[in-house]
Design a protein around this motif. Structure first.
Motif, PDB file in Angstrom:
ATOM      1  N   GLU A  19       0.831  -1.214   0.000  1.00 48.06           N
ATOM      2  CA  GLU A  19       0.000   0.000   0.000  1.00 48.06           C
ATOM      3  C   GLU A  19       0.862   1.260   0.000  1.00 48.06           C
ATOM      4  N   LYS A  20       1.894   1.289   0.826  1.00 49.21           N
ATOM      5  CA  LYS A  20       2.748   2.481   0.912  1.00 49.21           C
ATOM      6  C   LYS A  20       3.467   2.765  -0.403  1.00 49.21           C
ATOM      7  N   ASP A  21       3.774   1.714  -1.179  1.00 49.59           N
ATOM      8  CA  ASP A  21       4.411   1.904  -2.482  1.00 49.59           C
ATOM      9  C   ASP A  21       3.477   2.635  -3.443  1.00 49.59           C
ATOM     10  N   PHE A  22       2.205   2.248  -3.417  1.00 46.01           N
ATOM     11  CA  PHE A  22       1.218   2.899  -4.285  1.00 46.01           C
ATOM     12  C   PHE A  22       0.972   4.337  -3.845  1.00 46.01           C
ATOM     13  N   VAL A  23       0.875   4.563  -2.550  1.00 43.59           N
ATOM     14  CA  VAL A  23       0.670   5.919  -2.029  1.00 43.59           C
ATOM     15  C   VAL A  23       1.832   6.815  -2.455  1.00 43.59           C
ATOM     16  N   ARG A  24       3.052   6.321  -2.311  1.00 45.23           N
ATOM     17  CA  ARG A  24       4.251   7.095  -2.644  1.00 45.23           C
ATOM     18  C   ARG A  24       4.323   7.417  -4.142  1.00 45.23           C
ATOM     19  N   ASN A  25       3.736   6.577  -4.971  1.00 46.47           N
ATOM     20  CA  ASN A  25       3.846   6.749  -6.422  1.00 46.47           C
ATOM     21  C   ASN A  25       2.607   7.343  -7.089  1.00 46.47           C
ATOM     22  N   MET A  26       1.610   7.742  -6.314  1.00 46.10           N
ATOM     23  CA  MET A  26       0.443   8.413  -6.902  1.00 46.10           C
ATOM     24  C   MET A  26       0.904   9.659  -7.650  1.00 46.10           C
ATOM     25  N   ALA A  37      -1.330 -10.030 -23.754  1.00 43.25           N
ATOM     26  CA  ALA A  37      -1.418  -8.788 -24.521  1.00 43.25           C
ATOM     27  C   ALA A  37      -2.815  -8.179 -24.411  1.00 43.25           C
ATOM     28  N   ILE A  38      -2.840  -6.873 -24.274  1.00 43.48           N
ATOM     29  CA  ILE A  38      -4.083  -6.099 -24.292  1.00 43.48           C
ATOM     30  C   ILE A  38      -3.953  -5.148 -25.471  1.00 43.48           C
ATOM     31  N   ASP A  39      -4.825  -5.289 -26.441  1.00 44.01           N
ATOM     32  CA  ASP A  39      -4.700  -4.521 -27.690  1.00 44.01           C
ATOM     33  C   ASP A  39      -3.300  -4.685 -28.287  1.00 44.01           C
ATOM     34  N   ARG A  40      -2.823  -5.929 -28.309  1.00 41.92           N
ATOM     35  CA  ARG A  40      -1.529  -6.309 -28.875  1.00 41.92           C
ATOM     36  C   ARG A  40      -0.335  -5.674 -28.174  1.00 41.92           C
ATOM     37  N   CYS A  41      -0.487  -5.330 -26.909  1.00 46.62           N
ATOM     38  CA  CYS A  41       0.593  -4.711 -26.148  1.00 46.62           C
ATOM     39  C   CYS A  41       0.655  -5.329 -24.753  1.00 46.62           C
ATOM     40  N   LYS A  42       1.888  -5.543 -24.254  1.00 48.62           N
ATOM     41  CA  LYS A  42       2.062  -6.098 -22.914  1.00 48.62           C
ATOM     42  C   LYS A  42       2.777  -5.135 -21.979  1.00 48.62           C
ATOM     43  N   GLU A  43       3.259  -4.012 -22.487  1.00 47.11           N
ATOM     44  CA  GLU A  43       3.940  -3.011 -21.666  1.00 47.11           C
ATOM     45  C   GLU A  43       3.216  -1.683 -21.787  1.00 47.11           C
ATOM     46  N   PHE A  44       2.954  -1.079 -20.638  1.00 50.34           N
ATOM     47  CA  PHE A  44       2.221   0.181 -20.590  1.00 50.34           C
ATOM     48  C   PHE A  44       2.937   1.147 -19.656  1.00 50.34           C
ATOM     49  N   TYR A  45       2.944   2.408 -20.031  1.00 48.53           N
ATOM     50  CA  TYR A  45       3.544   3.458 -19.216  1.00 48.53           C
ATOM     51  C   TYR A  45       2.517   4.562 -19.035  1.00 48.53           C
ATOM     52  N   GLY A  46       2.482   5.124 -17.842  1.00 52.72           N
ATOM     53  CA  GLY A  46       1.568   6.224 -17.600  1.00 52.72           C
ATOM     54  C   GLY A  46       1.646   6.695 -16.167  1.00 52.72           C
ATOM     55  N   THR A  47       0.839   7.682 -15.858  1.00 53.30           N
ATOM     56  CA  THR A  47       0.785   8.259 -14.520  1.00 53.30           C
ATOM     57  C   THR A  47      -0.221   7.480 -13.680  1.00 53.30           C
ATOM     58  N   LEU A  48       0.215   7.047 -12.511  1.00 55.88           N
ATOM     59  CA  LEU A  48      -0.672   6.327 -11.605  1.00 55.88           C
ATOM     60  C   LEU A  48      -1.742   7.287 -11.091  1.00 55.88           C
ATOM     61  N   THR A  49      -2.993   6.992 -11.402  1.00 55.26           N
ATOM     62  CA  THR A  49      -4.076   7.886 -11.001  1.00 55.26           C
ATOM     63  C   THR A  49      -4.967   7.302  -9.918  1.00 55.26           C
ATOM     64  N   SER A  50      -5.065   5.960  -9.849  1.00 57.77           N
ATOM     65  CA  SER A  50      -5.834   5.344  -8.763  1.00 57.77           C
ATOM     66  C   SER A  50      -5.511   3.862  -8.670  1.00 57.77           C
ATOM     67  N   TYR A  51      -5.880   3.298  -7.538  1.00 55.76           N
ATOM     68  CA  TYR A  51      -5.676   1.868  -7.305  1.00 55.76           C
ATOM     69  C   TYR A  51      -6.612   1.427  -6.195  1.00 55.76           C
ATOM     70  N   ASP A  52      -6.906   0.144  -6.176  1.00 59.70           N
ATOM     71  CA  ASP A  52      -7.639  -0.454  -5.064  1.00 59.70           C
ATOM     72  C   ASP A  52      -7.191  -1.906  -4.972  1.00 59.70           C
ATOM     73  N   ALA A  53      -7.876  -2.698  -4.195  1.00 56.43           N
ATOM     74  CA  ALA A  53      -7.467  -4.083  -3.984  1.00 56.43           C
ATOM     75  C   ALA A  53      -7.519  -4.918  -5.258  1.00 56.43           C
ATOM     76  N   ASP A  54      -8.353  -4.514  -6.219  1.00 51.66           N
ATOM     77  CA  ASP A  54      -8.560  -5.314  -7.422  1.00 51.66           C
ATOM     78  C   ASP A  54      -7.999  -4.723  -8.708  1.00 51.66           C
ATOM     79  N   SER A  55      -7.705  -3.412  -8.724  1.00 51.07           N
ATOM     80  CA  SER A  55      -7.316  -2.790  -9.988  1.00 51.07           C
ATOM     81  C   SER A  55      -6.332  -1.641  -9.798  1.00 51.07           C
ATOM     82  N   VAL A  56      -5.679  -1.284 -10.913  1.00 51.05           N
ATOM     83  CA  VAL A  56      -4.746  -0.156 -10.965  1.00 51.05           C
ATOM     84  C   VAL A  56      -5.094   0.643 -12.215  1.00 51.05           C
TER      85      VAL A  56
END
Length: 82
Positions: A19-26, A37-56
């Motif tokens: 949890e502290k890792d996610f808080v620090r990286n918001m 692969a999701i839409d033919r891609c397995k690597e994604f980069y972006g700004t962490l905007t939210s997270y919970d127990a099931d998703s990021v």
């Protein structure tokens, strides 16, 4: 001179696991790698905007919001930009 051991330790520090890792990286750039692969891609980069127990959720450089199930994520860590 960098050794493999140093590289491994550094990579481990950058991983988001607790949890502290996610808080620090918001609001920071992160890298997500998926098992399949999701839409033919397995690597994604972006700004962490939210997270919970099931998703990021990130926002990519084009402003697109992408939500990943944690069960689909193989690796999540701080993005290293050179």
């Amino acid at each position: 001179m960098t050794t493999d051991k140093t590289t491994e330790i550094t990579a481990e520090i950058l991983r988001l696991k607790k949890e502290k890792d996610f808080v620090r990286n918001m609001g920071k750039e992160i890298e997500i790698r998926t098992y399949r692969a999701i839409d033919r891609c397995k690597e994604f980069y972006g700004t962490l905007t939210s997270y919970d127990a099931d998703s990021v959720t990130i926002t990519d450089e084009e402003g697109k919001t992408i939500t990943f199930l944690r069960s689909d994520i193989a690796l999540i860590r701080q993005a290293v930009i050179f």
